[in-house]
Each structure stands twice: as structure tokens, then as C-alpha cells.
Scaffold this motif. Structure first.
Motif, PDB file in Angstrom:
ATOM      1  N   GLN A   4     -86.074   6.112  14.197  1.00 25.50           N
ATOM      2  CA  GLN A   4     -86.897   7.150  13.584  1.00 25.50           C
ATOM      3  C   GLN A   4     -87.373   8.165  14.632  1.00 25.50           C
ATOM      4  O   GLN A   4     -88.453   8.748  14.512  1.00 25.50           O
ATOM      5  CB  GLN A   4     -88.106   6.518  12.877  1.00 25.50           C
ATOM      6  CG  GLN A   4     -87.752   5.706  11.650  1.00 25.50           C
ATOM      7  CD  GLN A   4     -87.162   6.562  10.553  1.00 25.50           C
ATOM      8  OE1 GLN A   4     -87.532   7.721  10.380  1.00 25.50           O
ATOM      9  NE2 GLN A   4     -86.235   6.011   9.793  1.00 25.50           N
ATOM     10  N   HIS A  49     -82.341   9.004   9.012  1.00 24.43           N
ATOM     11  CA  HIS A  49     -83.359   9.995   9.332  1.00 24.43           C
ATOM     12  C   HIS A  49     -84.292  10.232   8.148  1.00 24.43           C
ATOM     13  O   HIS A  49     -83.950  10.922   7.188  1.00 24.43           O
ATOM     14  CB  HIS A  49     -82.703  11.306   9.756  1.00 24.43           C
ATOM     15  CG  HIS A  49     -81.871  11.211  10.996  1.00 24.43           C
ATOM     16  ND1 HIS A  49     -82.390  10.768  12.189  1.00 24.43           N
ATOM     17  CD2 HIS A  49     -80.566  11.488  11.242  1.00 24.43           C
ATOM     18  CE1 HIS A  49     -81.449  10.777  13.115  1.00 24.43           C
ATOM     19  NE2 HIS A  49     -80.331  11.205  12.565  1.00 24.43           N
ATOM     20  N   THR A  50     -85.491   9.659   8.253  1.00 25.71           N
ATOM     21  CA  THR A  50     -86.486   9.791   7.184  1.00 25.71           C
ATOM     22  C   THR A  50     -86.843  11.243   6.932  1.00 25.71           C
ATOM     23  O   THR A  50     -87.028  11.663   5.788  1.00 25.71           O
ATOM     24  CB  THR A  50     -87.768   9.013   7.547  1.00 25.71           C
ATOM     25  OG1 THR A  50     -87.437   7.628   7.687  1.00 25.71           O
ATOM     26  CG2 THR A  50     -88.822   9.165   6.459  1.00 25.71           C
ATOM     27  N   VAL A  51     -86.941  12.020   8.004  1.00 24.21           N
ATOM     28  CA  VAL A  51     -87.304  13.435   7.856  1.00 24.21           C
ATOM     29  C   VAL A  51     -86.134  14.342   8.204  1.00 24.21           C
ATOM     30  O   VAL A  51     -86.315  15.530   8.471  1.00 24.21           O
ATOM     31  CB  VAL A  51     -88.516  13.803   8.739  1.00 24.21           C
ATOM     32  CG1 VAL A  51     -89.736  13.013   8.320  1.00 24.21           C
ATOM     33  CG2 VAL A  51     -88.217  13.609  10.221  1.00 24.21           C
ATOM     34  N   THR A 102     -86.542  20.195   6.069  1.00 21.80           N
ATOM     35  CA  THR A 102     -85.618  19.772   7.123  1.00 21.80           C
ATOM     36  C   THR A 102     -84.275  19.368   6.511  1.00 21.80           C
ATOM     37  O   THR A 102     -84.219  18.920   5.370  1.00 21.80           O
ATOM     38  CB  THR A 102     -86.183  18.579   7.917  1.00 21.80           C
ATOM     39  OG1 THR A 102     -86.547  17.543   7.001  1.00 21.80           O
ATOM     40  CG2 THR A 102     -87.381  18.995   8.733  1.00 21.80           C
ATOM     41  N   ARG A 140     -89.836  11.905   2.965  1.00 25.13           N
ATOM     42  CA  ARG A 140     -89.730  13.054   3.870  1.00 25.13           C
ATOM     43  C   ARG A 140     -90.927  13.977   3.674  1.00 25.13           C
ATOM     44  O   ARG A 140     -91.574  14.409   4.645  1.00 25.13           O
ATOM     45  CB  ARG A 140     -88.438  13.826   3.605  1.00 25.13           C
ATOM     46  CG  ARG A 140     -88.226  15.048   4.502  1.00 25.13           C
ATOM     47  CD  ARG A 140     -87.095  15.926   4.016  1.00 25.13           C
ATOM     48  NE  ARG A 140     -87.451  16.626   2.784  1.00 25.13           N
ATOM     49  CZ  ARG A 140     -86.597  17.331   2.038  1.00 25.13           C
ATOM     50  NH1 ARG A 140     -85.332  17.393   2.387  1.00 25.13           N
ATOM     51  NH2 ARG A 140     -87.009  17.943   0.958  1.00 25.13           N
ATOM     52  N   ASN A 141     -91.251  14.284   2.436  1.00 27.35           N
ATOM     53  CA  ASN A 141     -92.351  15.199   2.150  1.00 27.35           C
ATOM     54  C   ASN A 141     -93.688  14.627   2.603  1.00 27.35           C
ATOM     55  O   ASN A 141     -94.547  15.342   3.127  1.00 27.35           O
ATOM     56  CB  ASN A 141     -92.413  15.514   0.652  1.00 27.35           C
ATOM     57  CG  ASN A 141     -91.178  16.246   0.157  1.00 27.35           C
ATOM     58  OD1 ASN A 141     -90.463  16.860   0.941  1.00 27.35           O
ATOM     59  ND2 ASN A 141     -90.920  16.178  -1.139  1.00 27.35           N
ATOM     60  N   ALA A 189     -88.398  11.679  13.468  1.00 27.33           N
ATOM     61  CA  ALA A 189     -89.693  11.735  12.793  1.00 27.33           C
ATOM     62  C   ALA A 189     -90.842  11.701  13.802  1.00 27.33           C
ATOM     63  O   ALA A 189     -91.819  12.450  13.678  1.00 27.33           O
ATOM     64  CB  ALA A 189     -89.821  10.581  11.811  1.00 27.33           C
ATOM     65  N   THR A 209     -81.503  14.688   5.710  1.00 22.28           N
ATOM     66  CA  THR A 209     -82.275  13.474   5.479  1.00 22.28           C
ATOM     67  C   THR A 209     -81.348  12.380   4.967  1.00 22.28           C
ATOM     68  O   THR A 209     -80.538  12.592   4.073  1.00 22.28           O
ATOM     69  CB  THR A 209     -83.389  13.736   4.442  1.00 22.28           C
ATOM     70  OG1 THR A 209     -84.329  14.653   4.996  1.00 22.28           O
ATOM     71  CG2 THR A 209     -84.100  12.448   4.062  1.00 22.28           C
ATOM     72  N   PHE A 263     -87.444  13.913  -2.543  1.00 25.12           N
ATOM     73  CA  PHE A 263     -87.470  13.423  -1.162  1.00 25.12           C
ATOM     74  C   PHE A 263     -88.913  13.042  -0.807  1.00 25.12           C
ATOM     75  O   PHE A 263     -89.557  13.676   0.037  1.00 25.12           O
ATOM     76  CB  PHE A 263     -86.910  14.481  -0.221  1.00 25.12           C
ATOM     77  CG  PHE A 263     -85.426  14.660  -0.326  1.00 25.12           C
ATOM     78  CD1 PHE A 263     -84.572  14.133   0.643  1.00 25.12           C
ATOM     79  CD2 PHE A 263     -84.860  15.336  -1.393  1.00 25.12           C
ATOM     80  CE1 PHE A 263     -83.197  14.286   0.554  1.00 25.12           C
ATOM     81  CE2 PHE A 263     -83.488  15.504  -1.495  1.00 25.12           C
ATOM     82  CZ  PHE A 263     -82.653  14.965  -0.523  1.00 25.12           C
TER      83      PHE A 263
END
Length: 553
Positions: free
Chosen positions: A473, A328-330, A138, A119-120, A476, A141, A116
Motif C-alpha cells: 500500500q 493499489h487501494t488509491v 486517481t 479509494r474515496n 496510499a 485503482t 470506489f
């Protein structure tokens, strides 16, 4: 004698084997996980098959500890924490140095976490306290409700039986919607108690009700205050009160016109949600601002006629947004799991989070265990009919599977793509959706030639005739947004108070001139309350955080 000795030897071997198995089970470590989630550990169906599968994956038992908000704060303050914890915000954890950085453990124990990458990277940039390390995990994702749910709660909501009687005319503007509402009221049956029928009524004691219709339909959401609207296509912030092109003002113009036509329930300024549902169940509304608050119309009508078409459902205009499809990126940025500094076995805790991000466990979470709830049919992962039937039946046998029960922690969204090319969730099958439709939904789907009602909007998106929330987003940005200063909080609260007080004046204005005068007066009062100072902070901090995220590779 020889047979007897042989029997004794066999028994001794069995006892030894059983003792070894018991010892092995007893030696399995226990990982503790604290949060405000209720994991239903006291229910007969617990442990679920999902939890048992997870425990076997990491070769450890899992003990869930549930807190309320007060006990959660006390536990964090004490420093005597479980191995893992979930919180809604990161600042206190980072300031108190309560989390363990996972970076040194990821190569050996967290290869799935490393997959990921975006996200990281965002987490390291926005919630690391500036040291660039990875402290939080989280859930969810990826894309959310990618193809739309079975139905959408937003749109031009109409009473389906009456709308069909009118010939199901196209609706591509608020004015056209008002015209349809007016015609439906004219042909609506009189409620048994003789109560009047309206276009719609709102639980207007909350500002949510006065904002949400246009906010959803035009492609916006809100953040921590209604003073601002967030575009769900660009994630940029705009002034909801001060900009006349905002969803707030779209709604004010709509409800003003609705009231001018006598189509707005006059109790809308004071009703709560239960009162709206009660009137809906009584047949007093032919439209709605949100299906949640008028669902009892169908539920009540179906008691008398199981095949009734009397209920609210969404129809869509060109350019309209659907409340689905966020990528959702994060993941869900308000569900932050971290390894505490009290953790007794950090590698094991990393293995737990690594399992959350694994292809294997995500499919188990959303669809069940291969060979037990689903399997491959001609190379395509397919749910067993028994699994589908069990979900329809519900109850403890279904709950025991644990499908979808760990959404606040599982790493990917249901529309994440598994290694076999399918979604983690195998439930997004158009034919499967069609088989589960109620009579009203099925009639709607047949009318428009689709498999499920929301497919009408989804197909419009694919054709470029409508939008969804694919560019959203918000999660995020909220994750990395600076804490609002007290003076900005005071200004935002003051603006909401002013607007709450003025909404009835706007909506019930005698004519357009009176509406325009009330609008001008409201803008002046908001400006005097500090609207420009608040906007300067939001514009700089929200859009500035968004720019940071967009620049992260």
C-alpha cells in the motif's frame, strides 16, 4: 413539374437534417484537461478510437493542454486554469484552494465514482485539507499485474543457455546463486574481442543498482530515500542502512562474496547503464541484477541466430518475491486529477471522471470496443485474432485504437473485474501469452511446463512457496505522508552520501574481517549523522499513516 417539386422538397429536408447535425456538433462543449502528459495530439493516429469513444460518452469534445514543470506552476499560480488538471502532489492545490469538491455532484453525475468506496474514503481522510471532502481522482485503482507479466525483471537472473547446460540446478539462496554464476563463467564462450566474462556488472554510479536486487527479491521497495525500505507485504518501513537484516546489507554481503570469487566486474563502481548493456551485448555477463540492463545480450545474439537461447531470464527460489501483484487501494497516488475552480461546467467535468470509473470505458481502454476489437464467445469476452495480430504488428494502425493509452487517468487497473466477470484487460490469457513468446521464453516455458515464464513464480505464490506485492500500500501511504522537514531531508541526504562513499570499501574488502570493520565504521558514521533522529520521524509518520489507512473502512 410535380417530380421536380418533390425532388426539391427531398433536397431541402436533407439540407435541413445536415444543418441540424452540424449545429448539434458545433454546440457540443469542449472540456479542457491540463497536465504534463503528452497525448500525441499532433500524431496522424489521433484522435484515437478510445478518445472518440470517451467524447461520445460524455457528449463533449476534449482538448488536452500539455505543460512542462515550469508552465504548470505558472498556470496554477495564475489561477487561470483549464477545467481539469493533473498534478503529482495535493498540498499546493489544497493550500491554494484551487480544486472543486465533487461531493455535491456525485449522486447525479458520478455514480461510478461512488463505487470506489475505499479509494474515496482514503482520499477524504488524507488529501482533503481536513474538511473530509473529495477533491481528487486517481487512476489504476486495483491489482497490478495480478498473474505476473510475461517475464519478471527480478529473481535469480541467469544466462539461459548456460544454465541449461548445467542441468538447471535449483537456486534457493544467494550462496547457491553465486555457485551457479561461478560454474556458468567457467563454461561461457570467450567474447570475440577477448574481454573477460564475469558473473555480473552494475551501473554502480547510482545507488539504485546496489540496492535493487535484494530489495526486489526479498519483498521490499524504496520511498524517497534509500535509507529506508518498505515491505511490499506489510507496507511497514524499516531502516535500510542501520538494520543488518535489511535488503541493503543482504546486497552488500552478496556483492562482497561475488567480488571475493572474482565474479563482479571491477568497473561496477563507475559504469552507467549504457556501459553495462554494451558489455552484456558482448557476452561478458552470465547473470544480472535486473533484466533491463542486460537485455542487449539476447537482442544481439538473436541477430546472428533468430532461435538463440542466449539471454537473461529469471529463475526463482522458495520464498522469493516477484515485483508484481500490488493492489493499489488509491490507485497511482502521484497522478491526481482535480476539477479546477476555473471550470466552466463542473457537472460535465464530473461526468468525465465518472466515465473514467465506468465498467464500460475501462474495458474499452484495456481491450478495445466490443464488436470491433473483441466480443463474447460462448459467454466469455474474447479478443478477435485480428486485434491480437494488430498489436503484434504495432505501428500507427495499432496506436489509433488507443488501447492502454490513458493509463494515467483511467480509473481501474487492467486487472479490475468487469461486470461480465472477466478482467478489464483481455490480454491476460495464458494461451495468448504463449503465442507471443520469443524463442528463449518459449524454451523456458516448455522446460518448466508453463504457458509463460512468470507463471513459474505465480504458481509458487499460489502454492504458498513464494510471495508477490499483494500487500503493498505504498502509493496510499505516500499520498498521505507528511512533508519531510528540512532537517530530516538533510540527514537522509547526508546518510546517502556516506553510504555512496563507503560501498566500494565494503564490496572490495580484502576479507571478512575487513568487511566487518568497514560495516561497523559505517554504522557509527551514520549514527553520528543523525540516523536515530531520522528514523524516529520515519517510524512515526510512515507507520502512523499506514495505521490510519488500515483503520479506514
Amino acid at each position: 413539374m410535380r417530380k421536380f417539386l418533390s425532388l426539391v422538397a427531398v433536397i431541402a429536408m436533407l439540407v435541413a437534417a445536415l444543418s441540424g447535425a452540424v449545429a448539434e456538433t458545433a454546440e457540443r462543449e469542449t472540456l479542457t484537461y491540463g497536465s504534463t502528459m503528452n497525448m500525441n495530439t499532433d500524431k496522424p493516429f489521433y484522435p484515437t478510437k478510445f478518445i472518440t469513444y470517451l467524447e461520445d460518452m460524455i457528449d463533449a469534445n476534449i482538448e488536452f493542454i500539455q505543460y512542462d514543470n515550469d508552465t504548470l506552476k505558472l498556470t496554477l499560480a495564475s489561477g487561470d486554469m483549464p477545467d481539469l488538471m493533473m498534478v503529482n502532489t495535493a498540498s499546493n492545490i489544497l493550500d491554494g484552494r484551487l480544486a472543486v469538491a465533487m461531493d455535491d455532484y456525485l449522486e447525479e453525475y458520478g455514480p461510478n465514482i461512488l463505487k470506489f468506496e475505499k479509494r474515496n474514503a482514503v482520499m477524504r481522510e488524507l488529501v482533503s485539507g481536513g474538511d473530509g471532502k473529495l477533491y481528487f481522482h486517481t487512476p489504476n485503482t486495483g491489482p497490478e499485474a495480478l498473474t505476473g507479466s510475461t517475464t519478471t525483471w527480478n529473481g535469480y537472473l541467469v544466462r539461459w543457455d548456460l544454465y541449461k547446460q548445467l542441468g538447471a540446478p535449483a537456486i534457493n539462496s544467494d550462496d547457491e546463486y553465486i555457485d551457479v554464476l561461478k560454474k556458468m563463467v567457467e563454461i561461457a564462450p570467450k567474447p570475440a574481442n577477448g574481454a573477460p566474462v564475469y558473473g555480473m556488472g552494475l551501473h554502480g554510479s547510482q545507488q539504485w543498482a546496489w540496492n535493487i536486487r535484494a530489495m526486489a527479491n526479498e519483498g521490499y521497495s524504496n520511498s524517497t530515500t534509500w535509507a529506508y525500505a518498505i515491505s511490499t507485504t506489510t507496507t511497514e518501513v524499516m531502516q535500510n542502512y542501520m538494520d543488518l537484516n535489511s535488503p541493503f546489507w543482504s546486497n552488500m554481503r552478496f556483492y562482497f562474496k561475488l567480488n571475493q570469487e572474482g565474479l563482479l566486474d571491477p568497473d561496477s563502481y563507475t559504469m552507467n547503464g549504457d556501459q553495462v548493456q554494451e558489455k552484456a551485448a558482448n557476452g561478458q555477463y552470465v547473470g544480472s541484477y535486473c533484466t533491463w540492463y542486460t537485455s542487449d545480450l539476447y537482442n544481439t545474439a538473436r541477430l546472428a541466430d533468430p532461435d538463440t537461447l542466449t539471454g537473461m531470464i529469471a529463475v526463482y527460489g522458495e520464498g522469493m518475491s516477484g515485483w508484481y501483484g500490488s493492489n493499489h487501494t488509491v490507485g497511482w497516488g502521484d497522478k491526481l486529477t482535480f476539477i479546477t475552480t476555473s471550470c466552466k461546467n463542473i457537472p460535465l467535468a464530473v461526468k468525465f471522471l465518472n466515465a473514467m470509473d465506468s465498467d464500460e470505458l475501462n474495458r474499452v481502454h484495456y481491450s478495445g470496443i466490443q464488436g470491433e476489437e473483441w466480443d463474447y464467445v460462448d459467454g466469455v469476452p474474447t479478443l478477435f485474432p485480428e486485434t491480437v495480430a494488430l498489436r503484434a504488428t504495432g505501428g500507427e494502425e495499432w496506436q489509433h485504437l488507443g488501447i492502454g493509452s490513458f493509463s494515467n487517468t483511467i480509473g481501474a487497473s487492467e486487472f479490475g473485474t468487469a461486470e461480465d466477470g472477466g478482467f478489464y484487460s483481455l490480454w491476460d490469457d495464458p494461451d495468448l501469452k504463449y503465442s507471443g513468446l520469443n524463442p528463449l521464453e518459449k524454451d523456458y516455458a516448455d522446460f518448466y511446463g508453463v504457458k509463460y515464464p512468470a507463471q513459474v513464480h505465480f504458481d509458487m505464490v499460489q502454492a504458498g512457496k513464494a510471495i508477490n506485492q499483494a500487500g503493498n500500500q505504498t502509493q496510499a501511504v505516500q499520498l498521505g505522508l507528511s512533508v519531510r522537514p528540512d532537517n530530516i531531508i538533510r540527514i537522509d541526504s547526508r546518510m546517502e552520501e556516506i553510504v555512496n562513499r563507503t560501498i566500494p570499501t565494503l564490496v572490495s574488502a580484502a576479507d571478512q574481517a575487513a568487511f566487518d570493520a568497514a560495516q561497523a565504521s559505517l554504522l557509527d558514521e551514520l549514527k553520528a549523522a543523525g540516523a536515530e533522529e531520522s528514523w524516529a520521524w520515519w517510524n512515526e509518520n510512515w507507520n502512523g499513516t499506514l495505521e490510519k489507512i488500515q483503520n479506514i473502512q
